[in-house]
Enzyme design. Sequence first.
Site, PDB file in Angstrom:
ATOM      1  CG  ASP A   1      -1.874  -0.708   1.093  1.00 13.91           C
ATOM      2  OD1 ASP A   1      -1.895  -1.436   0.541  1.00 13.91           O
ATOM      3  OD2 ASP A   1      -2.621  -0.933   1.791  1.00 13.91           O
ATOM      4  CG  MET A   2       2.064   5.324  -2.006  1.00 18.25           C
ATOM      5  SD  MET A   2       3.509   4.935  -1.534  1.00 18.25           S
ATOM      6  CE  MET A   2       4.242   4.689  -2.865  1.00 18.25           C
TER       7      MET A   2
ATOM      8  CD  GLN B   1      -0.961   8.167  -2.127  1.00 20.40           C
ATOM      9  OE1 GLN B   1       0.430   8.383  -2.299  1.00 20.40           O
ATOM     10  NE2 GLN B   1      -0.821   7.676  -0.657  1.00 20.40           N
TER      11      GLN B   1
ATOM     12  NE  ARG C   1      -4.396  -1.767  -4.639  1.00 19.58           N
ATOM     13  CZ  ARG C   1      -4.570  -1.935  -3.149  1.00 19.58           C
ATOM     14  NH1 ARG C   1      -4.065  -1.168  -2.190  1.00 19.58           N
ATOM     15  NH2 ARG C   1      -4.282  -3.662  -2.754  1.00 19.58           N
TER      16      ARG C   1
ATOM     17  CE  LYS D   1     -11.833  10.010  -7.399  1.00 21.17           C
ATOM     18  NZ  LYS D   1     -12.698   9.912  -6.992  1.00 21.17           N
ATOM     19  N   GLY D   2      -5.688   8.501  -3.662  1.00 23.59           N
ATOM     20  CA  GLY D   2      -5.312   9.277  -2.408  1.00 23.59           C
ATOM     21  C   GLY D   2      -5.916   9.334  -0.820  1.00 23.59           C
TER      22      GLY D   2
ATOM     23  CB  THR E   1     -12.140   4.401  -8.467  1.00 20.08           C
ATOM     24  OG1 THR E   1     -12.877   5.591  -7.470  1.00 20.08           O
ATOM     25  CG2 THR E   1     -12.080   3.793  -9.173  1.00 20.08           C
ATOM     26  CG  HIS E   2     -15.684   2.811  -4.299  1.00 23.33           C
ATOM     27  ND1 HIS E   2     -14.644   3.539  -3.167  1.00 23.33           N
ATOM     28  CD2 HIS E   2     -15.815   1.565  -2.971  1.00 23.33           C
ATOM     29  CE1 HIS E   2     -13.412   2.805  -1.977  1.00 23.33           C
ATOM     30  NE2 HIS E   2     -14.181   1.610  -2.423  1.00 23.33           N
TER      31      HIS E   2
ATOM     32  NE  ARG F   1      -6.398   6.438   6.372  1.00 19.70           N
ATOM     33  CZ  ARG F   1      -5.380   5.687   7.043  1.00 19.70           C
ATOM     34  NH1 ARG F   1      -5.236   4.689   5.996  1.00 19.70           N
ATOM     35  NH2 ARG F   1      -4.613   6.013   8.330  1.00 19.70           N
ATOM     36  NE  ARG F   2     -12.142   3.875   4.346  1.00 18.45           N
ATOM     37  CZ  ARG F   2     -10.788   4.156   3.689  1.00 18.45           C
ATOM     38  NH1 ARG F   2     -10.530   3.047   4.175  1.00 18.45           N
ATOM     39  NH2 ARG F   2     -10.097   4.810   3.134  1.00 18.45           N
TER      40      ARG F   2
HETATM   41  P1  FDA Z   1     -14.358   9.606  -3.949  1.00 23.66           P
HETATM   42  O1  FDA Z   1     -13.763   9.877  -2.913  1.00 23.66           O
HETATM   43  O2  FDA Z   1     -14.145  10.336  -5.095  1.00 23.66           O
HETATM   44  O3  FDA Z   1     -15.796   9.175  -3.766  1.00 23.66           O
HETATM   45  C1  FDA Z   1     -15.510   8.811  -4.854  1.00 23.66           C
HETATM   46  C2  FDA Z   1     -18.132   8.021  -4.655  1.00 23.66           C
HETATM   47  O4  FDA Z   1     -17.279   6.631  -3.857  1.00 23.66           O
HETATM   48  C3  FDA Z   1     -17.880   8.884  -3.420  1.00 23.66           C
HETATM   49  O5  FDA Z   1     -19.693   9.848  -3.694  1.00 23.66           O
HETATM   50  C4  FDA Z   1     -18.510   7.929  -2.754  1.00 23.66           C
HETATM   51  O6  FDA Z   1     -20.344   7.760  -3.553  1.00 23.66           O
HETATM   52  C5  FDA Z   1     -18.848   6.381  -2.729  1.00 23.66           C
HETATM   53  N1  FDA Z   1     -16.929   6.480  -1.505  1.00 23.66           N
HETATM   54  C6  FDA Z   1     -16.080   6.624  -1.477  1.00 23.66           C
HETATM   55  N2  FDA Z   1     -15.724   6.588  -0.055  1.00 23.66           N
HETATM   56  C7  FDA Z   1     -16.546   6.176   0.781  1.00 23.66           C
HETATM   57  C8  FDA Z   1     -16.339   5.631   1.338  1.00 23.66           C
HETATM   58  N3  FDA Z   1     -15.910   5.766   2.132  1.00 23.66           N
HETATM   59  N4  FDA Z   1     -18.162   4.584   2.263  1.00 23.66           N
HETATM   60  C9  FDA Z   1     -18.697   5.506   1.077  1.00 23.66           C
HETATM   61  N5  FDA Z   1     -18.735   5.697   0.287  1.00 23.66           N
HETATM   62  C10 FDA Z   1     -17.914   5.928  -0.600  1.00 23.66           C
HETATM   63  N6  FDA Z   1      -5.339   5.416  -0.600  1.00 23.66           N
HETATM   64  C11 FDA Z   1      -3.776   5.181  -0.750  1.00 23.66           C
HETATM   65  O7  FDA Z   1      -3.961   6.508   0.021  1.00 23.66           O
HETATM   66  N7  FDA Z   1      -3.047   4.323  -0.505  1.00 23.66           N
HETATM   67  C12 FDA Z   1      -3.837   3.113  -0.510  1.00 23.66           C
HETATM   68  O8  FDA Z   1      -3.040   2.142  -0.375  1.00 23.66           O
HETATM   69  C13 FDA Z   1      -5.160   2.997  -0.881  1.00 23.66           C
HETATM   70  N8  FDA Z   1      -5.206   1.355  -0.414  1.00 23.66           N
HETATM   71  C14 FDA Z   1      -6.522   1.346  -1.696  1.00 23.66           C
HETATM   72  C15 FDA Z   1      -7.031  -0.130  -1.625  1.00 23.66           C
HETATM   73  C16 FDA Z   1      -8.559   0.480  -2.322  1.00 23.66           C
HETATM   74  C17 FDA Z   1      -9.138  -1.246  -3.175  1.00 23.66           C
HETATM   75  C18 FDA Z   1      -8.923   1.438  -2.591  1.00 23.66           C
HETATM   76  C19 FDA Z   1     -10.402   1.054  -2.920  1.00 23.66           C
HETATM   77  C20 FDA Z   1      -9.206   2.715  -1.466  1.00 23.66           C
HETATM   78  C21 FDA Z   1      -7.421   2.799  -1.112  1.00 23.66           C
HETATM   79  N9  FDA Z   1      -7.286   3.295  -0.914  1.00 23.66           N
HETATM   80  C22 FDA Z   1      -6.010   3.675  -0.828  1.00 23.66           C
HETATM   81  C23 FDA Z   1      -8.029   4.892  -0.801  1.00 23.66           C
HETATM   82  C24 FDA Z   1      -8.536   5.510  -1.609  1.00 23.66           C
HETATM   83  O9  FDA Z   1      -6.906   6.399  -2.280  1.00 23.66           O
HETATM   84  C25 FDA Z   1      -9.795   6.591  -1.732  1.00 23.66           C
HETATM   85  O10 FDA Z   1      -9.194   7.485  -0.979  1.00 23.66           O
HETATM   86  C26 FDA Z   1     -11.276   6.067  -1.529  1.00 23.66           C
HETATM   87  O11 FDA Z   1     -10.725   4.945  -2.340  1.00 23.66           O
HETATM   88  C27 FDA Z   1     -11.893   6.701  -1.210  1.00 23.66           C
HETATM   89  O12 FDA Z   1     -12.307   7.721  -3.141  1.00 23.66           O
HETATM   90  P2  FDA Z   1     -12.369   7.064  -4.404  1.00 23.66           P
HETATM   91  O13 FDA Z   1     -11.615   7.086  -6.173  1.00 23.66           O
HETATM   92  O14 FDA Z   1     -13.382   5.961  -3.883  1.00 23.66           O
HETATM   93  O15 FDA Z   1     -13.462   8.714  -5.011  1.00 23.66           O
END
Ligand code: FDA
Length: 303
Positions: A130-131, A159, A180, A183-184, A222-223, A284-285
């Site tokens: 992970d980063m 990221q 992987r 966004k970060g 990403t979500h 964090r979530r």
């Molecule tokens: P964004 O934050 O723009 O959210 C888009 C939409 O997704 C939201 O409007 C909502 O609908 C949904 N969503 C997002 N987060 C949610 C939550 N917590 N609960 C409910 N809905 C949510 N970061 C990092 O710095 N180092 C790492 O190694 C990793 N590893 C990693 C692995 C995996 C498998 C994932 C999915 C994510 C990571 N991350 C990470 C976290 C990542 O950087 C980021 O903070 C989150 O994924 C949220 O960004 P999104 O791309 O989902 O989009």
Amino acid sequence: MIKSLILYMSDQPRLQRMASNMEVSRRVAHRFVAGEKVREAVEAVQVLNQKGFSATLDYLGEMVTKPDEASHATQEYLAALSQIHLHNLNSNVSLKLTQFGLGIDEELCRSNVEQVIKLAGDFNNFVRIDMEGSPCTDATIRIFTSLRRQYENVGIVFQAYLFRSENDIQDALALHSRIRLCKGAYKEPPEIAFKKKSATDANFVKLMKILLKSSVYHGIATHDPAMIAATKEFAQKESIDKKHFEFQMLYGVRRDLQENLLKEGYPVRIYVPYGEEWYSYLMRRMAERPANLLFVLRNLLRG
Ligand code: FDA
């Protein structure tokens, strides 16, 4: 309203006390964390695998300050890999270098992670590094590069919010590394990171295209429906097979999207955290999405 909820939630000792007193901590955390023990993580992965998802196990913890804590994390990961093998699960592992002693000694950290990579190799499995926050980026890439030169079965995360990630990705691709893209998740200064969501998103799309065009199997984590749509659209336009890459999402987050992608024929890997250190992960979530606070509070009140 949201502001006061955040203030309330940031009183961590009070919330944790309250959650454990009311015996609802499990119910609250279970949305996003598989459990405290590897046995519970195995059960969660079994359910996911039955539905068609692959998984990656994350034993929660970071920023250890003592060598025996780093050694404990190493043993936990070795046990997790053995369990994955024993139960024939479709899962790899993801780990954080600060949990393996990065803040104590770089060589100690490298050697702990190497043990995990070696055992994963024996089981024909894979380890994702992970980063973490930007103070760790250089050391993380240094350790990853040195391990990647020796082992095939290790990958890294980049990221999209960091300006440097495009260069880092090109360097990692020169070693045919599995990447992987996310966004970060850390708070970074404007000198090194995009602060606007639109700029991070634009860079995410740019980096996603670089990854999909390469010959290596990468993870798009990403979500965000817009990022997912852009990825699908690009793959279609470039005639890139759905199985050439995978989507990755967090356990309990946007389960509707997870299932839809699977139905559409894309590989989807779920990041499954477990362990005693669930509280900071949960926070964090929460920070990512204040609506999750309401979910937690609803459960607390129901308890
Ligand atoms: P964004 O934050 O723009 O959210 C888009 C939409 O997704 C939201 O409007 C909502 O609908 C949904 N969503 C997002 N987060 C949610 C939550 N917590 N609960 C409910 N809905 C949510 N970061 C990092 O710095 N180092 C790492 O190694 C990793 N590893 C990693 C692995 C995996 C498998 C994932 C999915 C994510 C990571 N991350 C990470 C976290 C990542 O950087 C980021 O903070 C989150 O994924 C949220 O960004 P999104 O791309 O989902 O989009």
